[in-house]
Design an enzyme around this catalytic site. Sequence first.
Site, PDB file in Angstrom:
ATOM      1  CG  ASP A 246      49.868  23.400 -47.205  1.00 46.12           C
ATOM      2  OD1 ASP A 246      51.006  23.194 -46.715  1.00 46.12           O
ATOM      3  OD2 ASP A 246      49.217  24.450 -46.977  1.00 46.12           O
TER       4      ASP A 246
ATOM      5  N   GLY B 202      47.117  34.788 -34.063  1.00 46.68           N
ATOM      6  CA  GLY B 202      48.392  34.149 -33.749  1.00 46.68           C
ATOM      7  C   GLY B 202      48.263  32.783 -33.084  1.00 46.68           C
TER       8      GLY B 202
ATOM      9  CD  GLU C 150      50.113  34.515 -44.854  1.00 50.35           C
ATOM     10  OE1 GLU C 150      48.916  34.804 -44.943  1.00 50.35           O
ATOM     11  OE2 GLU C 150      50.684  34.360 -43.765  1.00 50.35           O
TER      12      GLU C 150
ATOM     13  CG  ASP D  67      46.333  28.211 -43.609  1.00 49.38           C
ATOM     14  OD1 ASP D  67      46.132  26.996 -43.430  1.00 49.38           O
ATOM     15  OD2 ASP D  67      47.352  28.801 -43.187  1.00 49.38           O
TER      16      ASP D  67
ATOM     17  CE1 TYR E 143      54.280  25.942 -42.717  1.00 43.47           C
ATOM     18  CE2 TYR E 143      55.409  27.192 -44.420  1.00 43.47           C
ATOM     19  CZ  TYR E 143      54.339  26.425 -44.010  1.00 43.47           C
ATOM     20  OH  TYR E 143      53.321  26.129 -44.902  1.00 43.47           O
TER      21      TYR E 143
HETATM   22  C1  GLA Z   1      50.468  26.819 -41.827  1.00 41.83           C
HETATM   23  C2  GLA Z   1      50.515  27.167 -43.305  1.00 41.83           C
HETATM   24  C3  GLA Z   1      49.774  26.117 -44.130  1.00 41.83           C
HETATM   25  C4  GLA Z   1      50.264  24.706 -43.799  1.00 41.83           C
HETATM   26  C5  GLA Z   1      50.300  24.484 -42.281  1.00 41.83           C
HETATM   27  C6  GLA Z   1      50.932  23.171 -41.909  1.00 41.83           C
HETATM   28  O1  GLA Z   1      49.144  26.886 -41.373  1.00 41.83           O
HETATM   29  O2  GLA Z   1      49.930  28.437 -43.522  1.00 41.83           O
HETATM   30  O3  GLA Z   1      49.921  26.396 -45.507  1.00 41.83           O
HETATM   31  O4  GLA Z   1      51.513  24.464 -44.375  1.00 41.83           O
HETATM   32  O5  GLA Z   1      50.999  25.516 -41.624  1.00 41.83           O
HETATM   33  O6  GLA Z   1      50.153  22.101 -42.334  1.00 41.83           O
END
Ligand code: GLA
Length: 384
Positions: free
Chosen positions: A32, A117, A155, A167, A217
């Site tokens: 994304d 979580g 966020e 999400d 991440y």
């Molecule tokens: C988390 C992030 C999303 C996406 C996923 C990995 O859920 O909030 O935006 O990047 O990781 O696909």
Amino acid sequence: MPEREFFKRYGSGEAFRSRAPGRVNLIGEHTDYNGGFVLPAAVDRDIRIAFRPSEDRTVELHSLDFNETARFELSKLERGAMPAWARYPMGVAAVLQAEGFALRGLRGVVKGDVPLGAGLSSSAAFEAASALAFCRAGEIELPRERLARICQRAENEFVGANCGIMDQYASLLGRRACALLIDCETLSHRTYPFNETLARIVVLDTRVKRTLVGSAYNQRRSECEQALAILRRHAPELKSYHDLGVAMFKAFAHDLPEPLVRRARHVVTENGRVKEAVKALQSWNMVTFGALMDASHDSLKNDFEVSCRELDILVNLAREVRGVYGSRMTGAGFGGCTVTLVEPKHVEEFIRTVSSGYRAQTGLEAGVHVFTPSEGASVESIRP
Ligand code: GLA
């Protein structure tokens, strides 16, 4: 449900309830924020806020899950002494105001059943439910797509997680009995029916705390950006990974050092898998859909390196069970959950076999959820 406690605390009279679901991502992981494609579904677990607008600028929210009340002034939004859960509604209020909307205070009671979580987007659900509550209280009408971007901004800027748009989109735009394809570059989206008589969505929680997830991440995000910057020397027209096909990637991949070449390869091949998965879904071909999920996991494990021992154990166990179409980690990784598509008549056997195998190999009890693709967020009037 929060309604009863709400009326007990704040008296009868007109009130509202917003609700927003968590999500499970079927395929399209770590694409994304790279302008790629994702295919999540909203699930039948949500966060609910029973609320009533107030005449002042005070927001008072009581969380039944944390048994705690948070109070803040819309004219003075400071994270400081707030309980961590209250940062989500506060962040959404801050962004709405920064984007020029006049908000009213409210009193509310919050309760949710999205596992916290676990990588099932309880935070996006809370943001979406909060956004709908503030909009209803302030009589603000906004398209869902805009609300999703506001929640994502909350966020990113207020909570401090540098997430993509998946999400929040899934929570606000998901549809009952459907998967949601999102093109994260153009932000266009489309729903595709998901036939639960062919496959059930079983989510298994490793119950491993996702400690690394924040820093890793951000590191993956930056590796993807670095790889793209190098690829752009050959193809300056590329704005993101959106238009980077496998053939073009292969032609230029020799220029990418390790591990950037594997990070980019994951994103490029995963985008291809999402498009194939949509075709498979349209022709009810769950065998092909499952094979794409398996390939997605292997790519996340080997190329993107965001899986972990417990996720791999669950996936490997799943692949041995009768009636399983495919299995992969879902969400950001480093713990959290796997998603498996299972033929309905084999679901019980699947849960039994994988849970006991997981217990034997890790000493841990996996969390089990069988989810139904559900309707995105909504707000309605409630009565005592
Ligand atoms: C988390 C992030 C999303 C996406 C996923 C990995 O859920 O909030 O935006 O990047 O990781 O696909």
